[in-house]
Design a protein around this motif. Structure first.
Motif, PDB file in Angstrom:
ATOM      1  N   PHE A 278      42.328  34.047  45.651  1.00  0.00           N
ATOM      2  CA  PHE A 278      41.385  34.567  44.677  1.00  0.00           C
ATOM      3  C   PHE A 278      41.476  36.127  44.631  1.00  0.00           C
ATOM      4  O   PHE A 278      41.390  36.629  43.601  1.00  0.00           O
ATOM      5  CB  PHE A 278      39.972  34.215  44.984  1.00  0.00           C
ATOM      6  CG  PHE A 278      38.979  34.462  43.940  1.00  0.00           C
ATOM      7  CD1 PHE A 278      39.067  33.922  42.767  1.00  0.00           C
ATOM      8  CD2 PHE A 278      38.260  35.556  43.934  1.00  0.00           C
ATOM      9  CE1 PHE A 278      38.225  34.088  41.528  1.00  0.00           C
ATOM     10  CE2 PHE A 278      37.476  36.072  42.752  1.00  0.00           C
ATOM     11  CZ  PHE A 278      37.258  35.133  41.643  1.00  0.00           C
ATOM     12  N   GLN A 279      41.789  36.685  45.752  1.00  0.00           N
ATOM     13  CA  GLN A 279      41.840  38.100  45.479  1.00  0.00           C
ATOM     14  C   GLN A 279      43.038  38.467  44.763  1.00  0.00           C
ATOM     15  O   GLN A 279      43.034  39.517  43.911  1.00  0.00           O
ATOM     16  CB  GLN A 279      42.154  38.750  47.159  1.00  0.00           C
ATOM     17  CG  GLN A 279      40.969  38.655  47.926  1.00  0.00           C
ATOM     18  CD  GLN A 279      39.744  39.395  47.342  1.00  0.00           C
ATOM     19  OE1 GLN A 279      39.966  40.542  47.342  1.00  0.00           O
ATOM     20  NE2 GLN A 279      38.847  38.721  47.405  1.00  0.00           N
ATOM     21  N   GLU A 280      44.321  37.893  44.858  1.00  0.00           N
ATOM     22  CA  GLU A 280      45.164  38.141  44.006  1.00  0.00           C
ATOM     23  C   GLU A 280      44.996  37.796  42.406  1.00  0.00           C
ATOM     24  O   GLU A 280      45.214  38.339  41.633  1.00  0.00           O
ATOM     25  CB  GLU A 280      46.497  37.116  44.430  1.00  0.00           C
ATOM     26  CG  GLU A 280      46.891  37.887  45.765  1.00  0.00           C
ATOM     27  CD  GLU A 280      48.420  37.126  46.109  1.00  0.00           C
ATOM     28  OE1 GLU A 280      49.145  37.024  45.358  1.00  0.00           O
ATOM     29  OE2 GLU A 280      48.559  36.710  47.283  1.00  0.00           O
ATOM     30  N   SER A 281      44.509  36.682  42.306  1.00  0.00           N
ATOM     31  CA  SER A 281      43.931  35.848  41.110  1.00  0.00           C
ATOM     32  C   SER A 281      43.236  36.849  40.341  1.00  0.00           C
ATOM     33  O   SER A 281      43.257  36.967  39.135  1.00  0.00           O
ATOM     34  CB  SER A 281      43.225  34.669  41.092  1.00  0.00           C
ATOM     35  OG  SER A 281      43.041  34.042  39.783  1.00  0.00           O
ATOM     36  N   ARG A 282      42.042  37.391  40.799  1.00  0.00           N
ATOM     37  CA  ARG A 282      41.388  38.407  40.058  1.00  0.00           C
ATOM     38  C   ARG A 282      41.742  39.934  39.988  1.00  0.00           C
ATOM     39  O   ARG A 282      41.384  40.756  39.228  1.00  0.00           O
ATOM     40  CB  ARG A 282      39.880  38.546  40.773  1.00  0.00           C
ATOM     41  CG  ARG A 282      39.827  39.491  41.851  1.00  0.00           C
ATOM     42  CD  ARG A 282      38.784  39.704  42.720  1.00  0.00           C
ATOM     43  NE  ARG A 282      37.528  39.453  41.968  1.00  0.00           N
ATOM     44  CZ  ARG A 282      36.051  39.449  42.333  1.00  0.00           C
ATOM     45  NH1 ARG A 282      35.898  39.210  43.564  1.00  0.00           N
ATOM     46  NH2 ARG A 282      35.091  39.394  41.642  1.00  0.00           N
TER      47      ARG A 282
ATOM     48  N   THR B 207      47.907  39.311  34.880  1.00  0.00           N
ATOM     49  CA  THR B 207      49.240  39.168  34.969  1.00  0.00           C
ATOM     50  C   THR B 207      49.611  38.686  36.196  1.00  0.00           C
ATOM     51  O   THR B 207      50.934  38.286  36.301  1.00  0.00           O
ATOM     52  CB  THR B 207      50.078  40.325  34.426  1.00  0.00           C
ATOM     53  OG1 THR B 207      49.865  41.527  35.028  1.00  0.00           O
ATOM     54  CG2 THR B 207      49.654  40.721  32.879  1.00  0.00           C
ATOM     55  N   ASN B 208      48.940  38.697  37.276  1.00  0.00           N
ATOM     56  CA  ASN B 208      49.271  38.377  38.509  1.00  0.00           C
ATOM     57  C   ASN B 208      49.525  36.795  38.291  1.00  0.00           C
ATOM     58  O   ASN B 208      49.135  36.009  37.801  1.00  0.00           O
ATOM     59  CB  ASN B 208      47.869  38.452  39.428  1.00  0.00           C
ATOM     60  CG  ASN B 208      48.232  38.100  40.880  1.00  0.00           C
ATOM     61  OD1 ASN B 208      48.356  37.157  41.332  1.00  0.00           O
ATOM     62  ND2 ASN B 208      48.436  39.369  41.618  1.00  0.00           N
ATOM     63  N   PRO B 209      50.642  36.580  39.222  1.00  0.00           N
ATOM     64  CA  PRO B 209      51.303  35.306  39.252  1.00  0.00           C
ATOM     65  C   PRO B 209      50.209  34.182  39.580  1.00  0.00           C
ATOM     66  O   PRO B 209      50.296  33.064  39.299  1.00  0.00           O
ATOM     67  CB  PRO B 209      52.443  35.331  40.439  1.00  0.00           C
ATOM     68  CG  PRO B 209      52.864  36.722  40.448  1.00  0.00           C
ATOM     69  CD  PRO B 209      51.413  37.474  40.015  1.00  0.00           C
ATOM     70  N   LYS B 210      49.129  34.616  40.481  1.00  0.00           N
ATOM     71  CA  LYS B 210      48.223  33.303  40.821  1.00  0.00           C
ATOM     72  C   LYS B 210      46.839  33.620  40.191  1.00  0.00           C
ATOM     73  O   LYS B 210      45.933  32.903  40.114  1.00  0.00           O
ATOM     74  CB  LYS B 210      47.626  33.754  42.245  1.00  0.00           C
ATOM     75  CG  LYS B 210      48.607  33.282  43.251  1.00  0.00           C
ATOM     76  CD  LYS B 210      48.078  33.216  44.928  1.00  0.00           C
ATOM     77  CE  LYS B 210      49.048  32.872  45.619  1.00  0.00           C
ATOM     78  NZ  LYS B 210      50.135  33.402  45.869  1.00  0.00           N
TER      79      LYS B 210
ATOM     80  N   GLU C 249      34.249  42.474  35.862  1.00  0.00           N
ATOM     81  CA  GLU C 249      34.502  43.632  35.127  1.00  0.00           C
ATOM     82  C   GLU C 249      36.063  44.021  34.885  1.00  0.00           C
ATOM     83  O   GLU C 249      36.452  44.453  33.943  1.00  0.00           O
ATOM     84  CB  GLU C 249      33.639  44.865  35.408  1.00  0.00           C
ATOM     85  CG  GLU C 249      32.231  44.705  35.221  1.00  0.00           C
ATOM     86  CD  GLU C 249      31.511  45.875  35.440  1.00  0.00           C
ATOM     87  OE1 GLU C 249      32.042  47.184  35.546  1.00  0.00           O
ATOM     88  OE2 GLU C 249      30.134  46.033  35.357  1.00  0.00           O
ATOM     89  N   LEU C 250      36.700  43.713  35.982  1.00  0.00           N
ATOM     90  CA  LEU C 250      38.190  44.473  36.283  1.00  0.00           C
ATOM     91  C   LEU C 250      38.771  44.031  34.902  1.00  0.00           C
ATOM     92  O   LEU C 250      39.567  44.428  34.540  1.00  0.00           O
ATOM     93  CB  LEU C 250      38.717  44.104  37.667  1.00  0.00           C
ATOM     94  CG  LEU C 250      40.010  44.661  37.815  1.00  0.00           C
ATOM     95  CD1 LEU C 250      40.091  46.059  37.967  1.00  0.00           C
ATOM     96  CD2 LEU C 250      40.756  43.837  39.079  1.00  0.00           C
ATOM     97  N   THR C 251      38.744  42.497  34.765  1.00  0.00           N
ATOM     98  CA  THR C 251      39.719  41.909  33.844  1.00  0.00           C
ATOM     99  C   THR C 251      38.845  41.388  32.578  1.00  0.00           C
ATOM    100  O   THR C 251      39.477  40.910  31.842  1.00  0.00           O
ATOM    101  CB  THR C 251      40.514  40.620  34.388  1.00  0.00           C
ATOM    102  OG1 THR C 251      39.512  39.813  34.850  1.00  0.00           O
ATOM    103  CG2 THR C 251      41.470  41.319  35.401  1.00  0.00           C
TER     104      THR C 251
END
Length: 568
Positions: A113-117, A121-124, A160-162
């Motif tokens: 989830f850390q990668e997903s959020r 464009t993150n692969p996860k 908020e980030l995305t």
């Protein structure tokens, strides 16, 4: 139809919830070494399998059902080496071990989830369920739909980030995984399932097993509760479009390689759909937990909207559970307690000091006579009860109880009458009731810990504890031992036999037959707090093999008296 016998059908299974079981190092939290030190006790009860609730690494927002790493152990519980030792010691005693499989969601602290959020464009990114906001005519931002979380509030949290929302059917820090992606599923199977099978475990209890497949249009849910903004959304995530495809894939790719058992927490299902999950020919799961019995009298959409029940309501759900296997190749479960439910003596019998032990034995007679695989929850064997009504909301620690009370108070303010009524429901039904520490003896903190327990010990630990019961032939613990031994001795009747209620309309007694071929058992249970006339509802001779009273009067059933007869 002849029922195929399997080890997991005959088994009696004992659930251990690690935080509250046994603390070995005085930090106030139960742990794996504490469990290992208690294995001889568990074995002596007469069970065959231990089900260990989540012990994975976790920030503990939902007591371990929020997993941050499937391949590590929560440090307060122990280490991977401790788990290897537990697996070894359980097997050494001739028992088996199953774990909890929590794969509808992870913790928001999981690396996936850390990668997903981190970016769109993150692969996860699509390993979880992200949706853009909705905006009203005034330009105010809203979640993608009106789905409510099981733990109160919206099922969506804004990031908020995305500038998108992620779905969490449970706590805000429990984001749902996106099972639509094959890549995600394969990594779940590897990290959460195969990793532990390779360590030698014997199966899994599958958490929220009906929720992985969501309706992909994510529509608004119908308005069921007009007084709340967020609505029950079960029809869009329970037994969804691809759920059976996912379970068959999990079986084919992992479970089929092992002599393992699987029991899925589905909760609510039509008979037709239940048979899809656990029909043997379907090759999805071996059996399932349905909540018809444990939720009797409560609103399935909101457990704290409690209506109450009578004995005919109770019989109806037991009948449904026991008849599930008849004429099918499916299998059933028998349980009335777990980590998410209140204590059965309080819920279904009478926990007053005068009747507590006797009514606990009554429920034991019922449970050990029913068709299916039997599950017992820690402390049930000694008759642990719900927490006292005198405890305040500040003594409740479960996220569901706390969030519900907070939201209720925001709506109704300090309306004393409404809050008292709510506390009655919370006290009867809250998950906290199952989570107080196990009562080992009458010393400080009930012998659970030498430190400060993470949750208060029930006030009645000096009256109800293991040490007071293990050597007492009249104790509830000893009665469970005897009843489990009889269940094993007559397993064709009690585990595999057909079920027939003889007094359905009677609101005081519960009388039923178990049959298998030429064998028959006759069980009569008085659920009333009064003596009533004993009426034999069969013509054949009866041979008493178990009872919760010392002297049986063939004319009278005393309050909460139960008997099990063989029919000659």
């Amino acid at each position: 139809m002849t029922v195929e016998q399997k080890w997991w059908k005959d088994a009696s299974i004992y659930q251990i919830w690690p935080a509250s079981y046994k603390d070995s190092n005085g930090d106030g939290v139960g742990d794996i070494p504490g469990i290992i030190s208690s294995l001889d006790y568990v074995k002596s009860l007469g069970v065959d399998v231990i089900w260990l609730s989540p012990m994975y690494d976790s920030p503990q927002d939902d007591m371990g059902y929020d997993i941050s790493d499937y391949e590590k152990v929560y440090p307060k519980y122990g280490t991977l080496k401790d788990m290897d030792e537990l697996i070894s010691q359980v097997h050494k005693r001739g028992m088996r071990l199953i774990l909890d499989l929590v794969i509808n969601h992870t913790s928001s602290e999981h690396q996936w989830f850390q990668e997903s959020r981190s970016s769109k464009t993150n692969p996860k990114r699509n390993w979880y369920i992200w949706k853009p906001p909705r905006y009203d005519e005034h330009g105010n931002r809203h979640p993608p739909n009106n789905w409510g979380s099981y733990f109160s509030g919206s099922a969506w949290t804004y990031d908020e980030l995305t500038d998108e929302y992620y779905l969490h059917l449970f706590a805000e820090r429990q984001p749902d995984l996106n099972w639509e992606l094959e890549e995600t599923r394969k990594e779940i199977y590897r990290s959460a399932v195969s990793f532990w099978f390779e360590k030698g475990i014997d199966g899994f209890r599958i958490d929220t097993a009906g929720m992985y497949s969501k309706v992909q249009t994510f529509p608004d849910a119908p308005i069921v509760f007009p007084d709340t903004e967020w609505q029950p959304c079960k029809e869009f995530h329970q037994s969804g479009p691809r759920i059976h495809e996912f379970h068959r894939e999990l079986y084919d790719q992992v479970f089929s390689k092992y002599d393992a058992m699987s029991v899925g927490e589905v909760g609510h299902s039509t008979r037709e759909d239940a048979l899809k999950y656990v029909g043997a020919h379907r090759k999805e799961m071996n059996m399932m937990f349905l909540f018809d019995m444990v939720e009797v009298g409560a609103d399935p959409a909101d457990r704290f909207r409690y209506k109450g029940f009578d004995l005919t309501d109770f019989k109806k759900v037991v009948k449904s559970q026991c008849e599930f296997t008849e004429g099918t190749d499916a299998w059933s479960t028998v349980f009335n307690e777990n980590h998410d439910q209140p204590r059965s003596i309080t819920r279904f019998a009478n926990d007053s000091p005068k009747t507590r032990v006797k009514s606990g034995k009554l429920l034991t007679l019922l449970q050990t006579s029913l068709t299916g695989t039997l599950f017992i929850y820690q402390g049930q064997e000694i008759g642990m009860t719900n927490i006292p009504r005198s405890w305040s909301i500040d003594d409740y620690l479960d996220i569901n109880s706390i969030n519900y009370y907070k939201q209720f108070k925001e709506k109704y303010g300090d309306d004393k009458e409404k809050l008292e009524k709510l506390m009655d429901s919370i006290n009867l039904l809250a998950r906290d009731n199952a989570r107080t520490p196990v009562q080992w003896d009458s010393s400080d903190n009930a012998g659970f810990t030498t430190g400060t327990p993470w949750m208060k010990v029930n006030d009645n630990y000096k009256e109800i504890n293991v040490a007071a019961q293990v050597n007492d032939p009249n104790s509830l613990f000893s009665f469970w031992q005897k009843s489990l031994a009889l269940r094993r001795k007559y397993k064709e009747l009690f585990v595999y036999g057909s079920f027939e209620i003889l007094d359905f309309a009677n609101k005081k007694t519960f009388t039923f037959l178990k049959k298998n071929g030429d064998q028959k058992a006759y069980i009569v249970l008085n659920f009333a707090n009064e003596s009533i006339k004993f009426e034999k509802l069969v013509d054949e001779e009866l041979k008493l093999i178990n009872s919760n009273v010392d002297q049986v009067d063939e004319t009278t059933l005393t309050p909460y008296e139960g008997r099990v007869y063989l029919v000659n």
